[in-house]
Design a protein around this motif. Structure first.
Motif, PDB file in Angstrom:
ATOM      1  N   THR A   1       5.817   1.802  -9.899  1.00 62.76           N
ATOM      2  CA  THR A   1       6.149   0.768  -8.907  1.00 62.76           C
ATOM      3  C   THR A   1       6.278  -0.567  -9.624  1.00 62.76           C
ATOM      4  O   THR A   1       5.295  -1.125 -10.095  1.00 62.76           O
ATOM      5  CB  THR A   1       5.063   0.687  -7.824  1.00 62.76           C
ATOM      6  OG1 THR A   1       4.870   1.977  -7.237  1.00 62.76           O
ATOM      7  CG2 THR A   1       5.470  -0.297  -6.731  1.00 62.76           C
ATOM      8  N   SER A   2       7.489  -1.077  -9.716  1.00 65.65           N
ATOM      9  CA  SER A   2       7.734  -2.330 -10.425  1.00 65.65           C
ATOM     10  C   SER A   2       7.593  -3.526  -9.480  1.00 65.65           C
ATOM     11  O   SER A   2       7.548  -3.374  -8.254  1.00 65.65           O
ATOM     12  CB  SER A   2       9.145  -2.328 -11.018  1.00 65.65           C
ATOM     13  OG  SER A   2      10.112  -2.337  -9.977  1.00 65.65           O
ATOM     14  N   VAL A   3       7.538  -4.705 -10.066  1.00 62.30           N
ATOM     15  CA  VAL A   3       7.487  -5.926  -9.254  1.00 62.30           C
ATOM     16  C   VAL A   3       8.739  -6.046  -8.394  1.00 62.30           C
ATOM     17  O   VAL A   3       8.671  -6.445  -7.228  1.00 62.30           O
ATOM     18  CB  VAL A   3       7.309  -7.173 -10.157  1.00 62.30           C
ATOM     19  CG1 VAL A   3       7.480  -8.451  -9.331  1.00 62.30           C
ATOM     20  CG2 VAL A   3       5.943  -7.149 -10.832  1.00 62.30           C
ATOM     21  N   SER A   4       9.888  -5.684  -8.953  1.00 56.02           N
ATOM     22  CA  SER A   4      11.121  -5.751  -8.163  1.00 56.02           C
ATOM     23  C   SER A   4      11.076  -4.760  -7.004  1.00 56.02           C
ATOM     24  O   SER A   4      11.573  -5.058  -5.904  1.00 56.02           O
ATOM     25  CB  SER A   4      12.344  -5.492  -9.042  1.00 56.02           C
ATOM     26  OG  SER A   4      12.278  -4.207  -9.640  1.00 56.02           O
ATOM     27  N   ASP A   5      10.473  -3.587  -7.225  1.00 52.59           N
ATOM     28  CA  ASP A   5      10.282  -2.635  -6.120  1.00 52.59           C
ATOM     29  C   ASP A   5       9.419  -3.267  -5.033  1.00 52.59           C
ATOM     30  O   ASP A   5       9.706  -3.139  -3.841  1.00 52.59           O
ATOM     31  CB  ASP A   5       9.598  -1.359  -6.614  1.00 52.59           C
ATOM     32  CG  ASP A   5      10.468  -0.530  -7.538  1.00 52.59           C
ATOM     33  OD1 ASP A   5      11.702  -0.579  -7.405  1.00 52.59           O
ATOM     34  OD2 ASP A   5       9.898   0.164  -8.406  1.00 52.59           O
TER      35      ASP A   5
ATOM     36  N   ILE B   1       9.843 -10.040   0.276  1.00 50.15           N
ATOM     37  CA  ILE B   1       9.491 -11.395  -0.128  1.00 50.15           C
ATOM     38  C   ILE B   1      10.021 -11.617  -1.547  1.00 50.15           C
ATOM     39  O   ILE B   1      10.328 -10.662  -2.269  1.00 50.15           O
ATOM     40  CB  ILE B   1       7.972 -11.647  -0.109  1.00 50.15           C
ATOM     41  CG1 ILE B   1       7.234 -10.680  -1.067  1.00 50.15           C
ATOM     42  CG2 ILE B   1       7.419 -11.522   1.298  1.00 50.15           C
ATOM     43  CD1 ILE B   1       5.736 -10.934  -1.167  1.00 50.15           C
ATOM     44  N   GLY B   2      10.124 -12.884  -1.930  1.00 50.73           N
ATOM     45  CA  GLY B   2      10.540 -13.199  -3.286  1.00 50.73           C
ATOM     46  C   GLY B   2       9.379 -13.100  -4.259  1.00 50.73           C
ATOM     47  O   GLY B   2       8.213 -13.118  -3.856  1.00 50.73           O
ATOM     48  N   ALA B   3       9.708 -13.013  -5.524  1.00 52.43           N
ATOM     49  CA  ALA B   3       8.664 -12.919  -6.549  1.00 52.43           C
ATOM     50  C   ALA B   3       7.711 -14.112  -6.508  1.00 52.43           C
ATOM     51  O   ALA B   3       6.498 -13.927  -6.628  1.00 52.43           O
ATOM     52  CB  ALA B   3       9.300 -12.772  -7.929  1.00 52.43           C
TER      53      ALA B   3
ATOM     54  N   ILE C   1       0.842  -1.200   0.000  1.00 53.34           N
ATOM     55  CA  ILE C   1       0.000   0.000   0.000  1.00 53.34           C
ATOM     56  C   ILE C   1       0.873   1.244   0.000  1.00 53.34           C
ATOM     57  O   ILE C   1       0.685   2.175  -0.807  1.00 53.34           O
ATOM     58  CB  ILE C   1      -0.946   0.007   1.217  1.00 53.34           C
ATOM     59  CG1 ILE C   1      -1.996  -1.093   1.092  1.00 53.34           C
ATOM     60  CG2 ILE C   1      -1.630   1.378   1.363  1.00 53.34           C
ATOM     61  CD1 ILE C   1      -2.849  -1.275   2.344  1.00 53.34           C
ATOM     62  N   LEU C   2       1.848   1.286   0.892  1.00 55.54           N
ATOM     63  CA  LEU C   2       2.706   2.462   1.012  1.00 55.54           C
ATOM     64  C   LEU C   2       3.532   2.683  -0.245  1.00 55.54           C
ATOM     65  O   LEU C   2       3.753   3.833  -0.660  1.00 55.54           O
ATOM     66  CB  LEU C   2       3.612   2.313   2.234  1.00 55.54           C
ATOM     67  CG  LEU C   2       2.898   2.247   3.588  1.00 55.54           C
ATOM     68  CD1 LEU C   2       3.904   2.028   4.712  1.00 55.54           C
ATOM     69  CD2 LEU C   2       2.081   3.504   3.845  1.00 55.54           C
ATOM     70  N   ALA C   3       3.970   1.596  -0.879  1.00 58.52           N
ATOM     71  CA  ALA C   3       4.770   1.731  -2.102  1.00 58.52           C
ATOM     72  C   ALA C   3       3.944   2.308  -3.245  1.00 58.52           C
ATOM     73  O   ALA C   3       4.365   3.254  -3.925  1.00 58.52           O
ATOM     74  CB  ALA C   3       5.349   0.370  -2.495  1.00 58.52           C
ATOM     75  N   PHE C   4       2.766   1.744  -3.483  1.00 60.99           N
ATOM     76  CA  PHE C   4       1.897   2.274  -4.543  1.00 60.99           C
ATOM     77  C   PHE C   4       1.441   3.695  -4.220  1.00 60.99           C
ATOM     78  O   PHE C   4       1.303   4.533  -5.119  1.00 60.99           O
ATOM     79  CB  PHE C   4       0.678   1.366  -4.725  1.00 60.99           C
ATOM     80  CG  PHE C   4       0.940   0.117  -5.523  1.00 60.99           C
ATOM     81  CD1 PHE C   4       1.402   0.189  -6.831  1.00 60.99           C
ATOM     82  CD2 PHE C   4       0.694  -1.140  -4.979  1.00 60.99           C
ATOM     83  CE1 PHE C   4       1.627  -0.958  -7.582  1.00 60.99           C
ATOM     84  CE2 PHE C   4       0.912  -2.301  -5.716  1.00 60.99           C
ATOM     85  CZ  PHE C   4       1.381  -2.206  -7.020  1.00 60.99           C
TER      86      PHE C   4
END
Length: 210
Positions: free
Chosen positions: A45-49, A56-58, A34-37
């Motif tokens: 905001t990328s998946v790696s971000d 956590i891992g992908a 939530i905070l990242a988006f």
């Protein structure tokens, strides 16, 4: 003399313990998403971000939340519960549209400038530079639904005589939406709570009276 059983024990390869999937607290990870988006918007905001900030891992992200878009949809819903419900509460609890909007703008000034999280509104900011049509449309529908809720409440007050019969319900509702969306951007640009509260007072001054 070494027995055959001892020989087998010597040459038998030592088995390595199997790795266990890394466990994580889903609610904590969701809060971090939530905070990242909220801070960076959907597109930036990328998946790696996300895997970095959620720690956590992908594979764990996809297993627990689905893809980035699915995660974002859950983020928006949860944001509404944790941070964005003050407007709905004001509309539900206050006796008139005027009182509800006045309370909502006052609380927005506080919520949008809270020091412990990103400023402004996620639903407004996440759409910035968004090039994913489905996400852009979903956020637009949420913003328009808010304006429709304002208009419905204003029309009810007109019918009840709380507002003059000639009040332009649609225009007044859009004015309210423009103010709260503008407050969100002003908060991101550094406006203080006090400055936004002053803006809210000016916005309320144009409301018609019976």
């Amino acid at each position: 003399m070494v027995s055959s059983e001892e020989t087998k024990a010597q040459v038998r390869p030592v088995s390595k313990p199997r790795g266990r999937p890394r466990s994580f607290d889903r609610e904590t990870a969701l809060e971090k998403a939530i905070l990242a988006f909220w801070e960076h918007g959907y597109e930036a905001t990328s998946v790696s971000d996300l895997t970095r900030v959620m720690d956590i891992g992908a594979p764990s992200l996809y297993a627990a939340f689905g893809d980035k878009r699915s995660l974002f949809e859950e983020v928006v819903r949860e944001y509404g519960v944790r941070y964005g419900s003050f407007g709905e509460r004001a509309l539900a609890e206050e006796p008139t549209a005027r009182a509800a909007v006045q309370r909502m703008l006052r609380e927005a000034a506080a919520e949008y400038t809270a020091p412990d999280r990103p400023h402004g509104c996620l639903v407004v900011h996440a759409a910035t530079n968004c090039s994913t049509p489905e996400v852009e449309e979903s956020l637009r529908e949420r913003r328009n639904a808010n304006i429709a809720a304002f208009e419905s409440r204003i029309r009810a007050d007109i019918a009840a005589g709380e507002l003059p019969a000639g009040t332009g319900a649609a225009a007044l509702a859009r004015h309210t939406g423009a103010i709260i969306q503008g407050m969100s951007q002003q908060a991101r640009d550094g406006a203080s709570r006090e400055e936004l509260e002053a803006l809210a007072e000016i916005a309320m001054a144009i409301w018609p009276r019976t």
